[in-house]
Design an enzyme around this catalytic site. Structure first.
Site, PDB file in Angstrom:
ATOM      1  N   HIS A  68       0.823  -1.213   0.000  1.00  0.00           N
ATOM      2  CA  HIS A  68       0.000   0.000   0.000  1.00  0.00           C
ATOM      3  C   HIS A  68       0.852   1.256   0.000  1.00  0.00           C
ATOM      4  O   HIS A  68       1.871   1.346   0.690  1.00  0.00           O
ATOM      5  CB  HIS A  68      -1.012  -0.005   1.146  1.00  0.00           C
ATOM      6  CG  HIS A  68      -0.458   0.108   2.534  1.00  0.00           C
ATOM      7  ND1 HIS A  68      -0.244   1.317   3.152  1.00  0.00           N
ATOM      8  CD2 HIS A  68      -0.146  -0.841   3.449  1.00  0.00           C
ATOM      9  CE1 HIS A  68       0.193   1.117   4.377  1.00  0.00           C
ATOM     10  NE2 HIS A  68       0.276  -0.184   4.597  1.00  0.00           N
ATOM     11  N   ASP A 187       6.053   1.944   6.942  1.00  0.00           N
ATOM     12  CA  ASP A 187       4.782   1.250   6.757  1.00  0.00           C
ATOM     13  C   ASP A 187       3.953   2.079   5.786  1.00  0.00           C
ATOM     14  O   ASP A 187       3.365   3.089   6.172  1.00  0.00           O
ATOM     15  CB  ASP A 187       4.087   1.106   8.120  1.00  0.00           C
ATOM     16  CG  ASP A 187       2.693   0.532   8.049  1.00  0.00           C
ATOM     17  OD1 ASP A 187       2.292   0.044   6.982  1.00  0.00           O
ATOM     18  OD2 ASP A 187       1.986   0.593   9.079  1.00  0.00           O
ATOM     19  N   GLU A 221      -5.238   1.147   2.512  1.00  0.00           N
ATOM     20  CA  GLU A 221      -5.018   0.148   3.557  1.00  0.00           C
ATOM     21  C   GLU A 221      -5.132   0.749   4.944  1.00  0.00           C
ATOM     22  O   GLU A 221      -5.681   0.122   5.869  1.00  0.00           O
ATOM     23  CB  GLU A 221      -3.637  -0.504   3.378  1.00  0.00           C
ATOM     24  CG  GLU A 221      -3.418  -1.751   4.230  1.00  0.00           C
ATOM     25  CD  GLU A 221      -2.948  -1.468   5.654  1.00  0.00           C
ATOM     26  OE1 GLU A 221      -3.046  -2.373   6.503  1.00  0.00           O
ATOM     27  OE2 GLU A 221      -2.497  -0.324   5.922  1.00  0.00           O
ATOM     28  N   GLU A 222      -4.641   1.965   5.112  1.00  0.00           N
ATOM     29  CA  GLU A 222      -4.581   2.556   6.443  1.00  0.00           C
ATOM     30  C   GLU A 222      -5.957   2.862   7.033  1.00  0.00           C
ATOM     31  O   GLU A 222      -6.083   3.081   8.236  1.00  0.00           O
ATOM     32  CB  GLU A 222      -3.724   3.822   6.432  1.00  0.00           C
ATOM     33  CG  GLU A 222      -2.246   3.588   6.164  1.00  0.00           C
ATOM     34  CD  GLU A 222      -1.526   2.834   7.289  1.00  0.00           C
ATOM     35  OE1 GLU A 222      -2.181   2.463   8.279  1.00  0.00           O
ATOM     36  OE2 GLU A 222      -0.312   2.623   7.164  1.00  0.00           O
ATOM     37  N   ASP A 242       3.434  -6.346   4.078  1.00  0.00           N
ATOM     38  CA  ASP A 242       3.282  -5.241   5.024  1.00  0.00           C
ATOM     39  C   ASP A 242       4.274  -5.450   6.159  1.00  0.00           C
ATOM     40  O   ASP A 242       4.897  -6.509   6.264  1.00  0.00           O
ATOM     41  CB  ASP A 242       1.841  -5.193   5.549  1.00  0.00           C
ATOM     42  CG  ASP A 242       1.361  -3.786   5.834  1.00  0.00           C
ATOM     43  OD1 ASP A 242       2.197  -2.949   6.220  1.00  0.00           O
ATOM     44  OD2 ASP A 242       0.147  -3.529   5.686  1.00  0.00           O
ATOM     45  N   HIS A 323       3.592   3.454  13.103  1.00  0.00           N
ATOM     46  CA  HIS A 323       2.641   4.562  13.164  1.00  0.00           C
ATOM     47  C   HIS A 323       3.201   5.765  13.924  1.00  0.00           C
ATOM     48  O   HIS A 323       2.456   6.609  14.429  1.00  0.00           O
ATOM     49  CB  HIS A 323       1.297   4.123  13.755  1.00  0.00           C
ATOM     50  CG  HIS A 323       0.461   3.379  12.764  1.00  0.00           C
ATOM     51  ND1 HIS A 323      -0.908   3.377  12.790  1.00  0.00           N
ATOM     52  CD2 HIS A 323       0.809   2.599  11.701  1.00  0.00           C
ATOM     53  CE1 HIS A 323      -1.379   2.645  11.792  1.00  0.00           C
ATOM     54  NE2 HIS A 323      -0.348   2.158  11.120  1.00  0.00           N
TER      55      HIS A 323
END
Length: 347
Positions: A68, A187, A221-222, A242, A323
């Site tokens: 992603h 990510d 995706e997030e 991922d 994150h």
């Protein structure tokens, strides 16, 4: 992994991280990715909502490998009377992960402005009570301070800034001499770089994948629906490439590829996950088989909940500080490349 493709992978990663791609604001990252795949002789098939896939060749046992391109971020929520902005999160960006970040505001009118995320009382020396610096911050108290001479809501509006504008955080990329890579948004741009390097390898060497391969570039995706579309009807397996998560109690290691056995929603396909681990051992690829609870998920989960009858698998480079301001190692990206190449096989 050959040195040529390791260097190319790092070049891709630097370019990817330089592109703001907060979920929903996908035009720039999609343009970059489509140009890179077209240069490799591949034809993008675009999704209506954003994102695309390319068929990379091969026959039999069809697999989709998804990465992603979207990042967590913020959106302007309110313009306050003193000219600061309150923001709402997009995806899993919690206030502690946004505090102190430099940002870019992308207005719907095409303007770009810079700023920084600071508390309502930004200076320690003038915080009214001890609680202001000992307690956690919320988005009610974490404000965006523009790098502009503005002191009122009207002055901010005169710049063209409005609620609903996207706020992208500066990734702040650092690559050390020891091979550590520090940045926001590893990510999932680390895995995207692996994917591009693998597609370049196929193109340069003329190798045909050992099974029918669709490379799937998701842009949502997030926020939980990236894997809901763009899956060919004959797909047998959906592999999310991922990140793994480094932390206490985890097996993940930044210098290894993480194979995910279970996340917050589902176990990954038992036989396929077992085969991935056995293949890594056979090929001497450093790996960790891990469980990620309680707040981890991938587009493989979404492929299942969208009604697709597919084998669900997931692996990728391990990242510390997910994150937030993240860290991985070039060896982890190389191990991910090697496992992808081995798992797809060669005709």
């Amino acid at each position: 992994m050959e040195a040529k493709y390791k260097a190319l992978m790092l070049d891709y990663l630097k370019e990817l991280l330089a592109i703001d791609s907060t979920t929903g604001d996908y035009a720039a990252i999609q343009k970059y990715l489509s140009e890179k795949t077209e240069a490799l002789g591949l034809t993008p098939q675009y999704f209506n909502k954003g994102g695309f896939s390319v068929c990379a060749g091969g026959e039999g046992n069809p697999i989709v490998v998804s990465v992603h391109g979207d990042d967590i971020g913020l959106m302007v929520h309110r313009i306050l009377e003193n000219g600061t902005l309150q923001c709402a999160k997009i995806g899993g960006l919690h206030p502690y992960g946004a505090e102190q970040a430099n940002v870019r505001i992308h207005t719907r009118r095409g303007g770009v402005y810079t700023g920084c995320m600071k508390r309502r009382y930004p200076s320690l020396h003038t915080m009214p009570t001890e609680a202001h610096f000992t307690q956690g911050v919320t988005y009610d108290d974490l404000l965006l301070w523009l790098d502009e001479d503005v002191h009122s809501r009207q002055e901010v509006e005169a710049l063209g800034i409005r609620p609903g504008d996207i706020v992208a955080l500066d990734p702040n990329l650092v690559i050390t001499e020891k091979g550590y890579i520090k940045s926001r948004f590893l990510d999932d741009k680390a895995a995207v770089a692996v994917m591009l390097a693998y597609l370049a390898f196929l193109h340069d060497t003329g190798v045909t994948p050992g099974r029918k391969l669709t490379a799937h570039f998701s842009m949502y995706e997030e926020i939980g629906h990236g894997g809901a579309c763009g899956i060919p009807s004959d797909t047998r397996e959906f592999l999310s490439m991922d990140v793994g998560c480094v932390g206490p109690g985890q097996q993940a290691d930044e210098r290894k590829v993480s194979i995910i056995a279970l996340d917050s929603r589902f176990p990954y396909h038992y036989d396929a996950t077992t085969a991935l681990a056995a293949l890594a051992e056979e090929k001497g690829i450093p790996y960790a088989l891990d469980i990620h609870l309680p707040r981890y998920g991938t587009d493989s989960d979404v492929a299942l909940t969208s009604g697709h009858d597919v084998i669900n698998t997931a692996f990728g480079p391990a990242v510390m500080g997910t994150h937030g301001y993240e860290r991985t190692h070039i060896d982890g990206l190389a191990a991910t490349f090697d496992l992808l190449r081995a798992y797809i096989g060669e005709a």
